[in-house]
Scaffold this active site. Structure first.
Site, short mmCIF file in Angstrom:
data_model
loop_
_atom_site.label_atom_id
_atom_site.label_comp_id
_atom_site.label_asym_id
_atom_site.label_seq_id
_atom_site.Cartn_x
_atom_site.Cartn_y
_atom_site.Cartn_z
CG HIS A 1 12.85 -24.25 -2.15
ND1 HIS A 1 11.97 -24.53 -1.31
CD2 HIS A 1 14.07 -25.09 -1.88
CE1 HIS A 1 12.65 -25.89 -0.21
NE2 HIS A 1 13.76 -25.94 -0.83
CG ASN B 1 7.08 -21.89 -5.08
OD1 ASN B 1 7.39 -20.86 -4.76
ND2 ASN B 1 6.66 -22.97 -4.60
C1 GRF Z 1 11.13 -16.85 0.68
O1 GRF Z 1 12.44 -17.49 1.31
C2 GRF Z 1 10.94 -17.96 -0.33
O2 GRF Z 1 12.09 -18.55 -0.97
C3 GRF Z 1 9.96 -19.04 0.39
O3 GRF Z 1 9.16 -18.32 1.29
C4 GRF Z 1 9.85 -16.97 1.70
C5 GRF Z 1 8.99 -15.94 1.42
O4 GRF Z 1 9.70 -14.65 1.66
N1 GRF Z 1 9.17 -19.79 -0.70
P1 GRF Z 1 8.63 -13.37 1.71
O5 GRF Z 1 7.20 -13.55 2.04
O6 GRF Z 1 8.80 -13.16 0.03
O7 GRF Z 1 9.44 -12.27 2.32
#
Ligand code: GRF
Length: 209
Positions: free
Chosen positions: A114, A112
């Site tokens: 974050h 994942n």
């Molecule tokens: C990102 O900021 C990621 O860190 C978080 O959700 C967001 C997803 O953005 N878990 P995207 O859908 O990849 O544009």
């Protein structure tokens, strides 16, 4: 399980899918050792699903709408990943908890990202704008994305990599989020590359964590 020499990625995403796109774009280089083979979204109209369709990648909508029973949903997700021969699961803005069956089937094989420097500014409820607001409220001088291994508890698995950006005077949650997101698009494909190239051993990282 590798069919054509590239590590097979299954991406789970709920919204825009810009991290998904970064992985798809990285894999356009034939030398990149991984490729996205399926996208699963709990949101049938998500940007992530649209990106999958545009790129000719299988997109599968699986949610409490398609599977009201959480166990059946968990099974459908695990089955879909298996059916596509997925070897590494990538959560990219996926707003649902991964079920126990999928966690067991892909032990130490779910990543994942974050948008802050864990272990601070993480945990249940700390997502999206809330993360960046918390970073600003704490007066932190730096932020940046964290890629980590998914385990049962939110945002607590072993950390695989981080990137750092400054928090600048005058930042609000949006300007900070944009600066962090730019780094996410570099960090996530790079971590996946390292794993696929055998430069990072997830079992070793998990054992040490
Ligand atoms: C990102 O900021 C990621 O860190 C978080 O959700 C967001 C997803 O953005 N878990 P995207 O859908 O990849 O544009």
């Amino acid at each position: 399980m590798r069919r054509d020499g590239r590590l097979r990625l299954g991406v789970l995403a709920s919204h825009g899918g810009s991290n998904l796109q970064a992985l798809i774009d990285a894999a356009k280089d034939p030398a990149y050792p991984a490729q996205v083979v399926v996208v699963i979204s709990n949101n049938s109209g998500s940007g992530a699903m649209q990106r999958a369709a545009r790129e000719g990648i299988a997109g599968v909508h699986l949610s409490s709408v398609t599977h009201p029973d959480p166990q059946a949903l968990d099974r459908a997700i695990a089955d879909t990943l298996q059916a596509h021969g997925v070897e590494l699961v990538i959560l990219a803005g996926y707003m649902r908890k991964i079920g126990p069956l999928t966690l067991r089937g892909y032990r130490h094989r779910i990543l994942n990202i974050h948008p802050a420097l864990l272990p601070d500014f993480g945990g249940e409820g700390c997502w999206g704008r809330h993360v960046h607001e918390a970073v600003l409220a704490a007066g932190a001088q730096e932020s940046g994305p964290t890629v980590f291994l998914v385990i049962e508890a939110y945002d607590t698995g072993p950390i695989l990599a981080q990137a750092r950006v400054p928090v600048l005077p005058g930042d609000d949650a949006d300007t900070l989020a944009a600066r962090v997101l730019k780094q996410e698009h570099k960090l996530y494909p790079e971590v996946v590359r390292r794993i696929a190239a055998g430069e990072m051993d997830l079992d070793k990282v998990a054992g040490a964590g």
